[in-house]
Structures are given as C-alpha cells and as structure tokens.
Scaffold this motif. Structure first.
Motif, PDB file in Angstrom:
ATOM      1  N   GLY A 214       0.769  -1.240   0.000  1.00  0.00           N
ATOM      2  CA  GLY A 214       0.000   0.000   0.000  1.00  0.00           C
ATOM      3  C   GLY A 214       0.799   1.288   0.000  1.00  0.00           C
ATOM      4  N   CYS A 215       1.937   1.304  -0.637  1.00  0.00           N
ATOM      5  CA  CYS A 215       2.716   2.546  -0.705  1.00  0.00           C
ATOM      6  C   CYS A 215       2.372   3.302  -1.990  1.00  0.00           C
ATOM      7  CB  CYS A 215       4.208   2.267  -0.655  1.00  0.00           C
ATOM      8  SG  CYS A 215       4.707   1.589   0.946  1.00  0.00           S
ATOM      9  N   ALA A 216       2.506   4.605  -1.926  1.00  0.00           N
ATOM     10  CA  ALA A 216       2.198   5.442  -3.089  1.00  0.00           C
ATOM     11  C   ALA A 216       3.425   6.252  -3.472  1.00  0.00           C
ATOM     12  CB  ALA A 216       1.039   6.382  -2.776  1.00  0.00           C
ATOM     13  N   SER A 217       3.731   6.285  -4.743  1.00  0.00           N
ATOM     14  CA  SER A 217       4.831   7.150  -5.186  1.00  0.00           C
ATOM     15  C   SER A 217       4.385   7.974  -6.376  1.00  0.00           C
ATOM     16  CB  SER A 217       6.072   6.330  -5.537  1.00  0.00           C
ATOM     17  OG  SER A 217       5.896   5.632  -6.749  1.00  0.00           O
ATOM     18  N   ARG A 218       4.869   9.227  -6.382  1.00  0.00           N
ATOM     19  CA  ARG A 218       4.594  10.140  -7.487  1.00  0.00           C
ATOM     20  C   ARG A 218       5.928  10.697  -7.950  1.00  0.00           C
ATOM     21  NH1 ARG A 218       0.785   7.936  -7.192  1.00  0.00           N
ATOM     22  NH2 ARG A 218      -1.385   8.523  -6.858  1.00  0.00           N
ATOM     23  N   GLU A 219       6.214  10.528  -9.222  1.00  0.00           N
ATOM     24  CA  GLU A 219       7.447  11.097  -9.756  1.00  0.00           C
ATOM     25  C   GLU A 219       7.061  12.034 -10.890  1.00  0.00           C
ATOM     26  OE1 GLU A 219       7.135   7.482  -9.718  1.00  0.00           O
ATOM     27  OE2 GLU A 219       7.814   7.606  -7.655  1.00  0.00           O
ATOM     28  N   HIS A 220       7.508  13.256 -10.787  1.00  0.00           N
ATOM     29  CA  HIS A 220       7.133  14.220 -11.817  1.00  0.00           C
ATOM     30  C   HIS A 220       8.347  15.088 -12.160  1.00  0.00           C
ATOM     31  CE1 HIS A 220       3.816  17.182 -13.342  1.00  0.00           C
ATOM     32  NE2 HIS A 220       4.598  16.730 -14.291  1.00  0.00           N
ATOM     33  N   PHE A 221       8.768  15.023 -13.403  1.00  0.00           N
ATOM     34  CA  PHE A 221       9.968  15.750 -13.832  1.00  0.00           C
ATOM     35  C   PHE A 221       9.677  16.603 -15.050  1.00  0.00           C
ATOM     36  CE2 PHE A 221      11.495  12.611 -11.019  1.00  0.00           C
ATOM     37  CZ  PHE A 221      12.623  13.154 -10.441  1.00  0.00           C
ATOM     38  N   LYS A 222      10.134  17.841 -14.980  1.00  0.00           N
ATOM     39  CA  LYS A 222       9.877  18.763 -16.087  1.00  0.00           C
ATOM     40  C   LYS A 222      11.162  19.476 -16.473  1.00  0.00           C
ATOM     41  CE  LYS A 222       5.113  19.857 -15.900  1.00  0.00           C
ATOM     42  NZ  LYS A 222       4.169  20.962 -16.030  1.00  0.00           N
ATOM     43  N   THR A 223      11.457  19.512 -17.755  1.00  0.00           N
ATOM     44  CA  THR A 223      12.634  20.261 -18.190  1.00  0.00           C
ATOM     45  C   THR A 223      12.280  21.150 -19.373  1.00  0.00           C
ATOM     46  OG1 THR A 223      13.266  18.350 -19.518  1.00  0.00           O
ATOM     47  CG2 THR A 223      14.465  18.679 -17.476  1.00  0.00           C
ATOM     48  N   ALA A 224      12.917  22.311 -19.391  1.00  0.00           N
ATOM     49  CA  ALA A 224      12.779  23.229 -20.512  1.00  0.00           C
ATOM     50  C   ALA A 224      14.164  23.374 -21.132  1.00  0.00           C
ATOM     51  CB  ALA A 224      12.265  24.582 -20.036  1.00  0.00           C
ATOM     52  N   LEU A 225      14.223  23.178 -22.439  1.00  0.00           N
ATOM     53  CA  LEU A 225      15.525  23.122 -23.103  1.00  0.00           C
ATOM     54  C   LEU A 225      15.607  24.104 -24.253  1.00  0.00           C
ATOM     55  CD1 LEU A 225      15.624  19.243 -23.309  1.00  0.00           C
ATOM     56  CD2 LEU A 225      16.858  20.660 -21.664  1.00  0.00           C
ATOM     57  N   ASP A 226      16.754  24.780 -24.332  1.00  0.00           N
ATOM     58  CA  ASP A 226      16.979  25.713 -25.429  1.00  0.00           C
ATOM     59  C   ASP A 226      18.312  25.340 -26.088  1.00  0.00           C
ATOM     60  OD1 ASP A 226      16.429  27.787 -27.106  1.00  0.00           O
ATOM     61  OD2 ASP A 226      16.736  29.382 -25.656  1.00  0.00           O
ATOM     62  N   GLY A 227      18.656  26.051 -27.132  1.00  0.00           N
ATOM     63  CA  GLY A 227      19.938  25.817 -27.801  1.00  0.00           C
ATOM     64  C   GLY A 227      20.038  24.376 -28.267  1.00  0.00           C
ATOM     65  N   GLU A 228      21.178  23.753 -27.928  1.00  0.00           N
ATOM     66  CA  GLU A 228      21.344  22.346 -28.285  1.00  0.00           C
ATOM     67  C   GLU A 228      21.388  21.492 -27.028  1.00  0.00           C
ATOM     68  OE1 GLU A 228      24.488  21.720 -31.363  1.00  0.00           O
ATOM     69  OE2 GLU A 228      24.420  23.912 -31.364  1.00  0.00           O
ATOM     70  N   ALA A 229      20.681  21.953 -26.018  1.00  0.00           N
ATOM     71  CA  ALA A 229      20.686  21.234 -24.747  1.00  0.00           C
ATOM     72  C   ALA A 229      19.903  19.928 -24.863  1.00  0.00           C
ATOM     73  CB  ALA A 229      20.088  22.111 -23.663  1.00  0.00           C
ATOM     74  N   ARG A 230      20.193  19.064 -23.910  1.00  0.00           N
ATOM     75  CA  ARG A 230      19.573  17.754 -23.955  1.00  0.00           C
ATOM     76  C   ARG A 230      19.174  17.328 -22.551  1.00  0.00           C
ATOM     77  NH1 ARG A 230      22.337  12.415 -26.716  1.00  0.00           N
ATOM     78  NH2 ARG A 230      20.432  11.203 -26.637  1.00  0.00           N
ATOM     79  N   SER A 231      18.036  16.698 -22.444  1.00  0.00           N
ATOM     80  CA  SER A 231      17.677  16.135 -21.144  1.00  0.00           C
ATOM     81  C   SER A 231      17.344  14.667 -21.313  1.00  0.00           C
ATOM     82  CB  SER A 231      16.485  16.868 -20.529  1.00  0.00           C
ATOM     83  OG  SER A 231      15.294  16.488 -21.177  1.00  0.00           O
ATOM     84  N   VAL A 232      17.606  13.947 -20.260  1.00  0.00           N
ATOM     85  CA  VAL A 232      17.381  12.509 -20.258  1.00  0.00           C
ATOM     86  C   VAL A 232      16.590  12.175 -19.013  1.00  0.00           C
ATOM     87  CG1 VAL A 232      18.483  10.255 -20.145  1.00  0.00           C
ATOM     88  CG2 VAL A 232      19.641  12.146 -21.310  1.00  0.00           C
ATOM     89  N   PHE A 233      15.576  11.372 -19.182  1.00  0.00           N
ATOM     90  CA  PHE A 233      14.883  10.861 -18.004  1.00  0.00           C
ATOM     91  C   PHE A 233      14.802   9.346 -18.137  1.00  0.00           C
ATOM     92  CE2 PHE A 233      11.102   9.234 -15.924  1.00  0.00           C
ATOM     93  CZ  PHE A 233      11.276   9.719 -14.638  1.00  0.00           C
ATOM     94  N   GLN A 234      15.430   8.649 -17.217  1.00  0.00           N
ATOM     95  CA  GLN A 234      15.293   7.199 -17.170  1.00  0.00           C
ATOM     96  C   GLN A 234      14.669   6.893 -15.824  1.00  0.00           C
ATOM     97  OE1 GLN A 234      18.859   5.042 -18.946  1.00  0.00           O
ATOM     98  NE2 GLN A 234      19.875   6.448 -17.537  1.00  0.00           N
ATOM     99  N   GLY A 235      13.449   6.474 -15.828  1.00  0.00           N
ATOM    100  CA  GLY A 235      12.791   6.239 -14.545  1.00  0.00           C
ATOM    101  C   GLY A 235      12.148   4.876 -14.525  1.00  0.00           C
TER     102      GLY A 235
END
Ligand SMILES: Nc1ncnc2c1ncn2[C@@H]1O[C@H](COP(=O)(O)OP(=O)(O)OP(=O)(O)O)[C@@H](O)[C@H]1O
Ligand SMILES: [Mg+2]
Lengths: 438, 250
Positions: A310-331
């Motif tokens: 009965g455990c609850a988890s919430r994962e929420h990730f937000k990224t804003a990217l400009d230029g040639e930036a990169r974000s990675v989310f492995q969850g």
C-alpha cells in the motif's frame, strides 16, 4: 560477471587510481573504511568509467564527459572562502546553514550553531571513526554504480544528521556546497536519519565558479516509521561543472518523503534517485524541474522500488531546453512480489524551445504484484503557438510570452514547495534562466 | 483610424478574404454581420497578426501605420485589441500576472515605465468590480475554469485595462446570458470615446440594441457586400443572408 578487466585506462581512470594511491591512506576512517574505499576504487579501476554501452549510462557517457579527472581540491584558502561567500545561494532564506567550500566544511560561512532542537550532527570524518564503513554503504543504489563508487572511494567531508524520534524540526537545515578556485574534484556526503515520527526539511544547494569542476555528492536518507522528510535541492553549479549526484532513500512504514530538485546549472549533471519502500503505507513524491541551454546535459535516473504494502509514489519531472541542450529521463517503478495495493505514477515532460534541443525519456514499470495501480507517461513538445499568439495579441513580446509559459510549465512542480521563501527563491532562479537561457 | 484596402488573405493556400475594404473613422462603431464561415474571425486574426494566415494582397493601416509590417505584440502596443471569439486557457499563468505583463509590456513599448504594483492592483480591482470578476478569478490560471461568459467578461476586462484605440470584438455576445450581455455591453459603452473605434462582429441584433452601431456591414465570402445604417441589422434579422450569399458567389 561483466567486470571485464581492462588493461588500458583512460587518462581520467589513471588519474583516479593515482590520486587514490596518494590520498587514500590519509582519508578519514579506520582500516575497514580504508578497505571499503579501496574496494570501491577497484570497481572503477577494473571496469573503467561507464560509457554509453552500459545501459544505465546510455545517455550520459561518463567516460566521454570525464576525459580528465580533476585533482582533489586543495585545503581552502581565505581568498577562496571570500570568493565562496559571494556565491552563497539562498541568502535571504532563514535556515541553519552548513557550508562546504570545495568539499570542505567551512565554519566561517556556516551559521547553524546550535542546530534546531531535535536535530544533531556529526561530521562525516568522526562518524566514519565511530560507525565504520557502513556509512559508505551504497544504500538503495545498485551495485557497481560508478558515481556511488567514486563517492565512497574519495569522500572525506560531510555531515551525518539525526532527527530525534517524535520531534518536528521546524527550521530548515541548509547544506550549501560552493566550488571556487582552480578546477578541482569535490566530494560530499549527507546522511540523514529521521527517527520514528520525526519531521524535518533539509535543503541542499550547489553553486560554483565557471571552471570545470567535478562534483560528486551522495545524500542518503533513512526514514523510520511515520517520519516525514522534505528535501529541496538547488543545483546551480557553474556552467563548466560536471555534477554527479545520488539520492538514496529508505522508507519505513507510514513515512513520507517529499523531494524537489531544481537543476539550473552545470555543463552536465546526472541526478540519480534510488528509493525503496521497506514499510507499509508510505508515500514518496519525487519531483524535478530543470532548465538548460547551450550544449548542456541534464540526466535524471531514478528507480523507485515498492517492496511493501500500500505505498504510493509520485514522480514528476519537467525540463525546458533551449539551444542544443539535452535532457534525459530514465525512470523505473519496480513493484516487488507481494507489494499489493501499490499506487505509482511517473511522468516526465520536456519543453523544447529550439530546433536543436532534444529530450529522451525512458519511463519503465516492472511489476511483480497483481493488485496495483501504476502508470507512467512522457511528453515532449514545443510551446503552443495559439497560446503564444493570445499573449502577443495583448502586447507581450515573443520572448516574454515564452517566458510566461515556460514559467507556468515548470511552476507546476516548483509550486509544490511549501516553504514560501524557498519557493520564491526557486521561482526567481527560473525567471533568471528565462532571460539568459544559458 | 482603421483603413483596409482590397485585403486578400488565405490559410493553407485557401483564399478566405477576397478583396475586403473597410474604413473606420475615430469614434465610430461598426458592426459586421455575416453567415458562418464568411471570414469574420479570419479578418480579426489577420488584423491582430496571427501567423497562420498569409496576406496575399491589399493593405491595412491603423492611424496610418502599416499593420502588416508589425508583429502581433507591436500591433497591440499600437492600439489594436482583439476580443477573441474563443478566449484561450493558459494553466499556470495567473490572470493577474498576465494582466500585469500585458499592461507593462504596452507601457514599455510606449516608453513609459512599469505601473507600480499597488496602483496596478487598484486599477484592476476597479475595472474587475464593474464587470463582476472576483478576486478569486484573478488569481486563477488565465481563463482556467472560467465559464464561457466569464471568459468573455475577462476579454472586456483586458480591453478596459489596455485602453486600445481600435477594439475588434469577435462574437463577444455568444455564450452570454441576458444579464452578462448587459454587463459586457455596459463595459464596452463605458469605453466609447471620440478617439476610440469599435468593430463589433456579431450574429445577433440583440447585442446591437445595447451597443448601438453607427454603421452595419454584411460580410459574405470574404468581402463586405453591403453597408448601411443600424436598420440594416434589423433587416438581416428578418430576412437572413440568402440574398448576399448568392450575390457574392456570382
Ligand atoms: N486553420 C484553418 N484551416 C483551414 N481553414 C480554415 C482555418 N481557419 C478558418 N478556416 C476556414 O476559413 C473560413 C472562414 O472562417 P472564419 O472562422 O473566419 O469564419 P467566421 O465568419 O468567423 O464564421 P463564424 O460565424 O462561424 O464564426 C471557413 O471556411 C473556415 O473553415
Ligand atoms: Mg468567427
């Protein structure tokens, strides 16, 4: 075993081995600690730094990102302390402040004595003497993780915080990390143990000069039954810095962990989160917001293991990217056999503000119980032109209209910070990014 | 004030406006009526500077300034305001934040400084009260959770705050109940001034009972096909558009 023994080391790997040979014996801790450190370094020496061929590091090729290993920071000078003073983040925010400059405790900039009632602290070096090698355990992190191993091998300074059972510590405790002076490597460790029914807010910040520093921190939290811990992190490293950070968390029964990290700085940052529910009916909220421009890289790698009822988890990730930036989310949400009534939801959202920006998301569920509610999602998109037009039609210029919308996008996550001064500081930081877009 | 000559505009290579002429003098209220799909909203978007539309011929000037040489935000700063037929919702951008950003952006474009926050708050409260917009609504995300009528009132609030020279109202009456229609009309009438003009797009005579136009136009198939006085609206109400649809098609 996949521990292939490599005969040829990269410059960085050789430098790490040499550095450890030079300083290892003088790092704090008794014989068991020294042996633990040596074992951790051997993992790196034998396997090498992970490349993109290692699944877990596919989007964050540490061997390429760490071509050279920076020398360990020298003892801090008065000039460096003064430089660090000017960089100290979250200045207007009232908290017990413990400051590390270049990975070393700095009494001159700290302001925490006495700690809030119910909280006590031991310096890592002393604790290593008392508690031994267990303090360097990897916690819920997987075996062989390179960032965790490097930290265990080299970490010399840090703090062990204990929150007494039943005590609600109202005043936040702020652990600030500042990098200044010549490019160097700095390691840090914060261990937090919250006793039964205890509650506390721990804030962690990282800032620094633009040199190519390499920072590596491990925050290990243990929540006893019904403990309630809020973690807020501001990663605002200098734009040349390689930031490796690990958060490990173990939750007892009926506990609550709430964590938010804002990633605004660094050249490349990897935030690892390894959390496990070991007691029933606990909750965890793990949130992140990030911005990057230029050719910066933000990686969030997360595993939440449900190993109780009965455990609850919430994962929420937000990224804003400009230029040639990169974000990675492995969850990944893992539901162990028997972890019935698990409620897990994971969401990663990226907003691309330029043609050259890129976001990769790999959310996964691994479920071995049948009575669970789990979900995950990922979105990658640009700003909505219709909404931008609505704003512009009221006289708001393009850049400002974009800023309003990006702020609204990440605001959803930042606004969950209950502490007002802190929330305002994080909002102000994101507003600054929206002007610079660096 | 507004002068449109031989305006042709298309979307995705499909011509929508086909040689439209319109001349609005300072202080005048013009009503534009016309069948669905005749291009009324398109005209309002083209004037406001929506990028999806391509102007293929003709011109539009506001007080002699070429509208098509300006970005949407510059047109707004030059005094053009469009009350949207379908106002958009922007979650996370508080209505108050948005109003302040808009007002200050326009002030800056005119070389004036930002309005100090206390003065701004007072100004918004004053105008919002008159339109029955609560403080709670101003704190909410822009138009988020607003009813259809509340969204329209919010458009009028923006107009009242920004004090434009030329107001284009695209079916501001649709979705309003009888009382709200009165509130909105009073809001518009309060703004009538000798150097402010209105183009009111509507399907119903009812709105024109409240906001009395000087001139009424019939638009069909992308052109103004007939122009008359207020009586024209009554005639349309009685007879429909059948005559004009045929005429423009010919
Ligand atoms: N984005 C678009 N893509 C393709 N066609 C469009 C687009 N927007 C409008 N149109 C077409 O342009 C024509 C004019 O539409 P417009 O919305 O301007 O009409 P209107 O006179 O405002 O109608 P209504 O009275 O229903 O509001 C319609 O045929 C419509 O289908
Ligand atoms: Mg329309």
């Amino acid at each position: 075993m996949n521990a292939e023994v490599r005969s040829i080391r990269t410059a960085a790997e050789s430098a790490l081995v040499e550095a450890f040979a030079a300083v290892g014996p003088s790092l704090p801790g008794g014989a068991d600690v020294t042996e633990r450190r040596a074992a951790a370094l051997r993992e790196i020496a034998e396997r090498g730094l992970p490349t993109r061929r290692v699944e877990d590091w596919k989007y964050f090729d540490l061997r390429a990102l760490m071509r050279e290993a920076r020398p360990l920071a020298a003892p801090i000078s008065d000039a460096e302390i003064e430089a660090a003073r000017a960089l100290l983040p979250l200045a207007g925010f009232d908290a017990a402040r413990i400051v590390f400059v270049n990975g070393q405790f700095c009494a001159a900039l700290s302001d925490f004595d006495p700690l809030p009632e119910g909280a006590s602290a031991t310096w890592l070096a002393d604790a290593l003497g008392d508690d031994g090698a267990a303090l360097l355990d990897r916690g819920e992190a997987p075996a062989g993780n390179a960032a965790v191993a490097l930290n265990a091998a080299f970490v010399a300074d840090g703090i062990v915080l204990r929150i007494a059972p039943g005590v609600a510590v109202a005043r936040p405790i702020h652990v600030a990390n500042v990098q200044t002076g010549a490019a160097h490597a700095a390691f840090g460790r914060v261990a937090v143990t919250a006793g039964e029914g205890a509650s506390a807010t721990i804030v962690e910040s990282h800032v620094g000069s633009p040199e190519g520093h390499q920072t590596n921190t491990h925050v290990a939290v243990t929540l006893a039954d019904r403990a309630d811990v809020t973690l807020v992190k501001l990663q605002d490293e200098g734009l040349g810095t390689l930031h490796l950070a690990t958060l490990t968390a173990t939750l007892g029964a009926g506990a609550k962990l709430s964590s938010l990290a804002l990633s605004a700085g660094s050249a490349a940052a990897r935030q690892q989160v390894y959390l496990a529910f070991r007691g029933d009916r606990s909750t965890a909220e793990i949130r992140g917001a990030g911005f990057a421009g230029a050719r910066r890289l933000l990686d969030t790698t997360l595993v939440v293991e449900h190993d109780a009822l009965g455990c609850a988890s919430r994962e929420h990730f937000k990224t804003a990217l400009d230029g040639e930036a990169r974000s990675v989310f492995q969850g990944k949400i893992v539901v162990k056999p028997g972890a019935q009534k698990t409620d897990g939801k994971m969401m990663a959202q990226a907003l691309l503000l330029s043609e050259g920006a890129e976001a990769d998301a790999k959310p996964e569920l691994e479920i071995f119980a049948d009575d669970v509610v789990c979900g995950h999602g990922a979105t990658v998109g640009a700003l909505d032109d219709e909404l931008l037009f609505y704003l512009k039609s009221r006289g708001i210029p393009q850049k400002e209209a974009e800023a309003l919308m990006v702020q609204a996008f990440v605001g959803e996550v930042i606004e969950t910070v209950e502490h007002e001064a802190l929330r305002d500081a994080l909002t102000a930081r994101s507003e600054r990014w929206l002007i610079a877009r660096d | 004030m507004l002068s449109i000559k031989n305006l042709h505009a298309s979307i995705e290579d499909k011509p929508i406006l086909r040689g439209l002429d319109l001349d609005v003098k300072p202080g005048e209220v013009h009503a534009i009526m016309g069948p669905n799909g005749s291009g009324k909203s398109t005209l309002s978007y083209v004037l406001a500077g929506k990028e999806d539309y391509e102007v293929t011929d003709g011109s539009a000037t506001l007080d002699g300034e070429d509208l098509f040489a300006m970005e949407a935000d510059e047109r707004a700063a030059a005094g053009l305001f469009l009350a949207f037929q379908y106002p958009l919702e922007i979650p996370g951008v508080a209505t108050m934040t948005f109003l302040k950003a808009a007002l200050n952006a326009q002030r800056r474009a005119r070389g004036e400084g930002d309005l100090p926050t206390p003065q701004f708050m007072k100004l918004v409260r004053e105008k919002a009260d008159g339109l029955g917009i609560s403080t709670d609504m101003l704190k909410r995300g822009l138009n988020v959770g607003f009813s259809g009528g509340e969204k329209k009132r919010n458009e009028i609030l923006q107009m009242a705050l920004l004090e434009p020279k030329l107001c284009v109202l695209d079916e501001t009456d649709s979705g309003l109940d009888i009382d709200a229609l009165k509130v909105v009309s009073e809001g518009v009438n309060a703004l009538r001034a000798k150097n402010r003009s209105f183009v009111v797009i509507t399907h119903y005579q009812r709105l024109l009972d409240h906001i009395r136009p000087d001139i009424v136009h019939v638009m069909a198939k992308g052109r103004i096909v007939r122009t008359g006085g207020p009586e024209l609206a009554h005639e349309l109400e009685a007879r429909g558009y059948a005559d004009y649809v045929g005429e423009a098609a010919a």
